[in-house]
Motif scaffolding. Structure first.
Motif, mmCIF file in Angstrom:
data_model
loop_
_atom_site.group_PDB
_atom_site.id
_atom_site.type_symbol
_atom_site.label_atom_id
_atom_site.label_comp_id
_atom_site.label_asym_id
_atom_site.label_seq_id
_atom_site.Cartn_x
_atom_site.Cartn_y
_atom_site.Cartn_z
ATOM 1 N N GLU A 348 0.825 -1.218 0.000
ATOM 2 C CA GLU A 348 0.000 0.000 0.000
ATOM 3 C C GLU A 348 0.853 1.259 0.000
ATOM 4 O O GLU A 348 0.520 2.231 -0.668
ATOM 5 C CB GLU A 348 -0.965 -0.011 1.197
ATOM 6 C CG GLU A 348 -2.018 -1.111 1.067
ATOM 7 C CD GLU A 348 -3.151 -0.982 2.082
ATOM 8 O OE1 GLU A 348 -3.009 -0.192 3.033
ATOM 9 O OE2 GLU A 348 -4.173 -1.679 1.905
ATOM 10 N N LYS A 349 1.953 1.230 0.736
ATOM 11 C CA LYS A 349 2.828 2.417 0.776
ATOM 12 C C LYS A 349 3.592 2.565 -0.539
ATOM 13 O O LYS A 349 3.770 3.673 -1.037
ATOM 14 C CB LYS A 349 3.794 2.311 1.945
ATOM 15 C CG LYS A 349 3.123 2.590 3.273
ATOM 16 C CD LYS A 349 4.138 2.685 4.393
ATOM 17 C CE LYS A 349 3.457 3.159 5.673
ATOM 18 N NZ LYS A 349 3.964 2.436 6.838
ATOM 19 N N ALA A 352 1.118 3.867 -3.079
ATOM 20 C CA ALA A 352 0.669 5.239 -2.783
ATOM 21 C C ALA A 352 1.724 6.259 -3.189
ATOM 22 O O ALA A 352 1.396 7.329 -3.707
ATOM 23 C CB ALA A 352 0.347 5.385 -1.302
ATOM 24 N N ARG A 360 -3.533 6.687 -9.668
ATOM 25 C CA ARG A 360 -4.224 6.164 -8.472
ATOM 26 C C ARG A 360 -5.745 6.259 -8.654
ATOM 27 O O ARG A 360 -6.484 5.322 -8.332
ATOM 28 C CB ARG A 360 -3.809 6.961 -7.223
ATOM 29 C CG ARG A 360 -2.364 6.752 -6.822
ATOM 30 C CD ARG A 360 -2.118 7.130 -5.353
ATOM 31 N NE ARG A 360 -2.461 8.505 -5.038
ATOM 32 C CZ ARG A 360 -1.620 9.542 -5.123
ATOM 33 N NH1 ARG A 360 -0.384 9.357 -5.532
ATOM 34 N NH2 ARG A 360 -2.020 10.757 -4.812
ATOM 35 N N ALA B 12 -9.775 1.890 -1.831
ATOM 36 C CA ALA B 12 -8.329 2.128 -1.725
ATOM 37 C C ALA B 12 -7.632 0.882 -1.190
ATOM 38 O O ALA B 12 -6.579 0.484 -1.691
ATOM 39 C CB ALA B 12 -8.057 3.327 -0.822
ATOM 40 N N ILE B 17 -3.673 0.699 -2.174
ATOM 41 C CA ILE B 17 -3.104 2.048 -2.222
ATOM 42 C C ILE B 17 -3.419 2.715 -0.887
ATOM 43 O O ILE B 17 -4.596 2.864 -0.532
ATOM 44 C CB ILE B 17 -3.699 2.873 -3.391
ATOM 45 C CG1 ILE B 17 -3.283 2.266 -4.737
ATOM 46 C CG2 ILE B 17 -3.240 4.340 -3.303
ATOM 47 C CD1 ILE B 17 -3.933 2.915 -5.943
ATOM 48 N N ILE B 19 -4.142 5.558 1.683
ATOM 49 C CA ILE B 19 -4.605 6.947 1.576
ATOM 50 C C ILE B 19 -4.646 7.583 2.963
ATOM 51 O O ILE B 19 -4.893 6.923 3.972
ATOM 52 C CB ILE B 19 -5.991 7.087 0.886
ATOM 53 C CG1 ILE B 19 -7.061 6.216 1.549
ATOM 54 C CG2 ILE B 19 -5.891 6.758 -0.590
ATOM 55 C CD1 ILE B 19 -8.474 6.509 1.037
#
Lengths: 496, 95
Positions: A348-349, A352, A360, B12, B17, B19
């Motif tokens: 996830e990091k 991101a 995104r 997300a 990802i 957030i």
């Protein structure tokens, strides 16, 4: 010889063949032009040594009488194509310093035919954008300027904005590009260049960073129709490594340039006359039809009733496929990695920080429309509408139309920061005339039609039957012949 | 259809990802703008229409089920952010 960067690809080929010019001279002239044009930010990675080594080999081959079809011709490669031993970024931070151990099939075809490769061209991140502003390596600036507005930085279109700007600025004879919803044709229209999106399956997708696999196609951007025909002849062809690549012979596209268009039936779809279409675009379209009529073609009105649904359909299908294709960027096998508490936190990091905001956003939309409970309402419905969009074209071609003529874009190029800041959909509308072609898997070409009152180029689009790129080359050449001479921008960007 | 902030967080996470809390409202607005834009598809009559899964009608090509590639472990690992011998290294997955 005076500055060889002013030659077209076909002229340069002939000059090399007749030994009026050497491949090393031609390549060096382009390398010099690139070094003086960094203000445009066209290249992410320049590979001058590689290009000169290729040119040196070309000169030896020419001396031995062993020229290949693109012998010694310097080209730019969109940085979405994997280049063996050369950093390949897709204009994203997430690929970091990824250096492929293999060459994409299409660029390998160009190398097989003797081209010299000058470097990797900038683009919108993962080819998602219409202005080149989403690149992690900064936006590309168009060599074109608005009349009386020298301070505005004009966008070169996208996603193949580095390709279109580099070709328009004479930094390479031609460039590879890719088109998922208009990413070859819209930047070509914005920069007064020629862009060809071939039929789905005509070029191999192998080794090109995937965006939306059912829509992506490789194609060329060049300054003339003949040059595009020459490049596509080398790029196209069957590849066992891409199951959607078509096992059919590649025609002699260059022979189609200059062929008569007498008696060809050209459809003008009434649904493309959208609400709020500018008078200038409407006039360009009319004059384009008149040029083809003067060349002996017959103009007929046709109907493509599902046109207005193409862009919404695209914004379900393309993000859905992208969310799946981009799942591979997980910080494990290549590219950037951020540390995390556990493996999920690491994913996830990494994603991101590695992906830009447009990417995104599209991954999230794609994930949503594919998620349980929404799949049928969004994704399956979009695929059904896609069938209807394709059926519209099937019926038009079945009624005897040989090609379709439309404007390439709803406006001229705009300046950096002028579109899409508040609402992403505003930027998406750039592709309203081009996206139908990807939906239906058809070939399309954008060809310059003249300049608007603001001094920026306008393009016309021709859409053909599947695998009938030859007709498009003939028609585009007829338009190219008819267009009054276009005054090219003076090289204001060059450092002396 | 439109999404609320809980749905934004769920999407997300499904997208892997991360957030920030401060991003949720902006993302909700952007996603809803796109969903509003595609909403127009609900007015199309798609009864009896097959979903298009291939841009052009083509037979899926088949080849003999034989090994055509391999022996390139070093190539495959060449770009890994972290590797050890012939392995990709990831954070601990099993306690």
């Amino acid at each position: 010889m005076s500055d060889p960067t002013h030659l077209s690809l076909a002229e340069a080929r002939d000059a090399l063949k007749s030994k009026r010019l050497s491949a090393v001279e031609l390549t060096q002239a382009h390398i010099d032009a690139i070094e003086k044009s960094r203000a445009l930010n066209c290249f992410i990675t320049e590979t001058p040594e590689r290009a000169l080594a290729q040119a040196l080999e070309s000169d030896l081959r020419i001396a031995r009488g062993e020229s290949r079809p693109l012998e010694g011709l310097p080209l730019g490669i969109k940085d979405l194509y994997c280049s063996k031993g050369v950093r390949t970024t897709a204009a994203s931070r997430i690929l970091d310093d990824f250096t492929p151990t293999y060459e994409s099939t299409v660029s390998a075809n160009l190398l097989r035919d003797g081209a010299a490769t000058l470097g990797k061209l900038n683009l919108d991140e993962f080819a998602m954008g219409s202005s080149n502003e989403t690149s992690a390596f900064g936006p590309v600036v168009s060599p074109w300027r608005r009349a009386g507005d020298p301070d505005a930085k004009i966008v070169p279109g996208g996603s193949s904005g580095g390709s279109s700007a580099a070709v328009a600025a004479h930094l390479c004879l031609g460039a590879t590009a890719t088109d998922t919803g208009g990413s070859i044709r819209q930047p070509a229209a914005f920069t007064g260049t020629v862009g060809v999106k071939p039929t789905y399956g005509r070029c191999s997708r192998w080794g090109i960073v995937a965006f939306a696999s059912s829509l992506d196609q490789a194609g060329p951007i060049t300054r003339t129709v003949r040059d595009a025909a020459i490049m596509l002849g080398s790029m196209a062809g069957h590849d066992p490594k891409d199951t959607t690549s078509v096992d059919a012979p590649v025609p002699d596209y260059e022979a189609a340039v200059g062929a008569s268009v007498k008696g060809r039936r050209i459809g003008v779809p009434k649904e493309y006359r959208i609400d709020g279409m500018s008078a200038e675009i409407a006039a360009l379209w009319d004059v384009g039809a008149a040029w083809l009529k003067d060349a002996g073609a017959e103009i007929v009105e046709i109907s493509l009733p599902h046109t207005r649904y193409a862009l919404p359909t695209y914004y379900i299908i393309a993000p859905a496929e992208a969310s799946s294709n981009l799942a591979r960027y997980d910080g494990v096998r290549y590219g950037r990695r951020e540390q995390g508490r556990d493996v999920t936190d690491m994913y996830e990091k990494t994603r991101a920080t590695g992906f830009g905001s447009e990417v995104r956003r599209r991954i999230m939309i794609g994930t949503y429309v594919l998620s349980a409970g929404y799949y049928d309402a969004y994704y399956v419905r979009a695929q059904k509408v896609r069938s209807l969009i394709k059926r519209d074209f099937d019926e038009a071609f079945a009624s005897g139309v040989d090609a379709v003529l439309t404007p390439a874009t709803p406006s001229t190029a705009f300046a950096q920061g002028e579109k899409g800041a508040a609402d992403p959909v505003e930027m998406y509308l750039n592709d309203v005339f081009t996206v139908t072609v990807n939906m239906a898997g058809l070939p399309g070409v954008a060809v310059p039609g003249g300049l608007a009152a603001n001094g920026l180029p306008l393009g016309l689009q021709l859409i053909g039957r599947p695998f009938d790129e030859e007709t498009l080359f003939s028609l585009a050449a007829a338009i190219e012949q008819a267009v009054p001479k276009i005054e090219r921008p003076r090289p204001w960007w060059r450092e002396s | 259809m439109s999404v609320d902030s809980a749905t934004v967080r769920r999407i997300a996470h499904l997208s892997r990802i991360a957030i920030e809390d401060s991003e949720v409202e902006r993302l909700r607005g952007e996603l809803n703008a796109i969903l509003a834009f595609v909403e127009t598809l609900s007015e199309v009559d798609v009864d009896g229409i097959e979903p298009l899964t291939s841009a052009l009608p083509m037979q899926m090509k088949k080849r003999a089920d034989v090994v055509t590639d391999g022996g390139i472990v070093d190539d495959i690992l060449a770009n890994a952010p972290l590797r050890e011998d012939h392995y990709f290294v990831v954070p601990k997955v099993i306690e």
